[in-house]
Every structure is written in C-alpha cells, then in structure tokens.
Design a protein around this motif. Structure first.
Motif, PDB file in Angstrom:
ATOM      1  N   ARG A 170      35.002  42.712  33.593  1.00 24.87           N
ATOM      2  CA  ARG A 170      34.272  41.687  34.344  1.00 24.87           C
ATOM      3  C   ARG A 170      34.781  41.591  35.777  1.00 24.87           C
ATOM      4  N   LYS A 171      36.104  41.724  35.948  1.00 27.60           N
ATOM      5  CA  LYS A 171      36.665  41.694  37.295  1.00 27.60           C
ATOM      6  C   LYS A 171      36.144  42.847  38.137  1.00 27.60           C
ATOM      7  N   ASP A 216      32.584  42.074  39.136  1.00 27.46           N
ATOM      8  CA  ASP A 216      32.572  41.073  40.214  1.00 27.46           C
ATOM      9  C   ASP A 216      32.962  41.696  41.549  1.00 27.46           C
ATOM     10  N   ALA A 217      33.956  42.598  41.500  1.00 31.39           N
ATOM     11  CA  ALA A 217      34.393  43.265  42.732  1.00 31.39           C
ATOM     12  C   ALA A 217      33.288  44.160  43.288  1.00 31.39           C
TER      13      ALA A 217
END
Length: 278
Positions: free
Chosen positions: A6-7, A10-11
């Motif tokens: 998920r990170k 998002d990035a």
C-alpha cells in the motif's frame, strides 16, 4: 506485506501527480519534457520495489533503474556513491595524464589553472554527497589530489616524499576538509536565510540559543537515533552532519556578521586544523 504494498501504491500515486504537475507547468511555459529520457530510482530498496510499470509519464511506462545520472552525479540504490567516486577518479587521472604531457611547455600559473579547472573542480563538484563515505572511497579521492597526482604534478614532489607540506604550500585543503567546508557554508546560509528553506528546516537550535547571527552564538541540536530514521544514511544526512560540524566551530565563526567574513574565518580555521605545524 499488504502495508508495504500500500505504501508503494501511495508513493506511485504521489509521484504520478507530481510528474503531471511538472509536465503541465512546462507546457504552459513553452517547455517540453522527454518521457523517454526520464528515469526512476527507488532509493533504499530493491530495484523494482513493487513499482513494476505502474508509473506512467507522457504515455511512457517508467521502469525503475539501479543507477541513474542526475546533473553529472551517478546515484545508486543505497547511495553508496561507489560508481560516482570511480568515475571522478578515472576522469581526473585522465586529465592529469593529459596535463602532464604539457608540463614542459607551460609555466606554473598555466599548469595551476588547468589542474584547478579540470581536476580539482571535479573533486569539489557536489562533494557534500561524499560526507560519511567509507575510508576506502575517501582515500581514492585523496589520491587524486596528492599522491602521484595533482599536487605532485604542479610541484614536482617525488612519489615517496610527504605530501602535506606541499598541500599547505598550495593552500589546498585535503578532501575531507573540503567536504566539511562545503557543508558548513551551506549551514551558515541556511541559518541566515541565505539558502533554501528546506535546509533551514532541518536545523534545530538548542533551547539556550537563538537563530540570529546578530545576538549570541548559535548552537544546533543533534538528532536522536529515532529522528535519524534511515540507519544506513543517518550519519550522512545534512540534519545529522551539520550540527556536529557547526558546534565544533569557534564562537567567533558562528557569529560572523556576513557570509564573506564567515568564509574567510572558516578557511583559516580549517587550514590550521589540517596543517597544525604550518
């Protein structure tokens, strides 16, 4: 695993939005970006790191690279700077070899100009990125400056003679001091609103000082281990290195009224540190 994925997503979305904003601004101002020459580097992790071909720019999928050039600096995933140092050393020795062939035909002034322009300038270019590098890499850069290289070429000092007196005579600070000099110049500018705001935001004065060069001397607070999050680079970050170097300066340098005065005092102080017997 899900959280890490998920990170990354998002990035990617954040970077995608940033690229779109840059492209739009350039179009509005009559400029053009070339997506085919745009590269992606994911610092601190695997080459791909889950990015795949999800990052698009101008209809072109941007694949992550293991190394990318940026303004003449070659950056790798872990910011080891090994490739950059190797390229600087190789290029510097090539130019020294060419200058050595001209030595019989040029005077000392012309030789010095050539060495400064073609060799020393390469050692100094973006040298703040070399802060905290392993000793083996720093030695490679120092070898270019002294042993069998620039200083010896200019002065004719033999291979096995001690080089420090020659560097002192030329007023050339050793590589480590040249790097610290650049960091401290950036620190002074940041503290006195002469540099970019993002650097000033990384410098925190101790509770007993004020960030004004017209009052008392400024001392900076060092980061804790928790604040310096990246273990591999925490000792190389500007926010970690700048306070350590700044707090070691004499008070009269930290309270210098102008950038020119600070620069002169700093070079004099560093010269004495580098060559105590001179």
């Amino acid at each position: 695993m899900v959280a890490a994925s998920r990170k990354v997503c998002d990035a990617v979305l954040s970077l995608q939005h940033c690229l779109g904003a840059v492209q739009q601004w350039m179009q509005e101002n009559g400029l053009r970006l070339n997506p085919d020459k745009t590269q992606v580097l994911r610092v601190g992790g695997p080459v791909d790191g889950g990015l795949g071909n999800s990052l698009m720019f101008g209809g072109v999928a941007l694949a992550a690279k293991s190394r990318v050039p940026s303004l003449g600096i070659h950056l790798d995933l872990m910011l080891t700077m090994e490739m950059q140092v190797a390229l600087v050393v190789r290029t510097a020795f090539f130019h020294l070899w060419r200058i050595a062939r001209l030595r019989p035909y040029l005077d000392m002034g012309a030789l010095t100009t050539l060495v400064l322009a073609l060799v020393i300038s390469r050692l100094d270019y973006c040298n703040t990125l070399y802060v905290g590098l392993p000793l083996k890499l720093m030695r490679k850069l120092q070898v270019v400056q002294n042993a069998n290289a620039a200083a010896r070429l200019l002065t004719g000092v033999r291979k096995y003679q001690h080089i420090s007196p020659t560097l002192a005579m030329l007023h050339w600070l050793p590589i480590r001091f040249r790097i610290d000099f650049k960091v401290l110049m950036l620190t002074y500018k940041a503290l006195n609103s002469l540099g970019p705001r993002y650097l000033a935001e990384r410098l925190l004065p101790t509770s007993s000082t004020h960030v004004t060069h017209t009052s008392q001397e400024v001392r900076l607070r060092s980061l804790t281990l928790r604040e310096a999050r990246k273990e591999r680079t925490r000792n190389r970050a500007f926010s970690a290195v700048a306070p350590r170097l700044w707090n070691n300066l004499p008070p009269e340098s930290r309270t210098a009224p102008s950038l020119g005065t600070f620069k002169n005092q700093l070079k004099t102080w560093m010269y004495r540190q580098a060559f105590p017997s001179s």
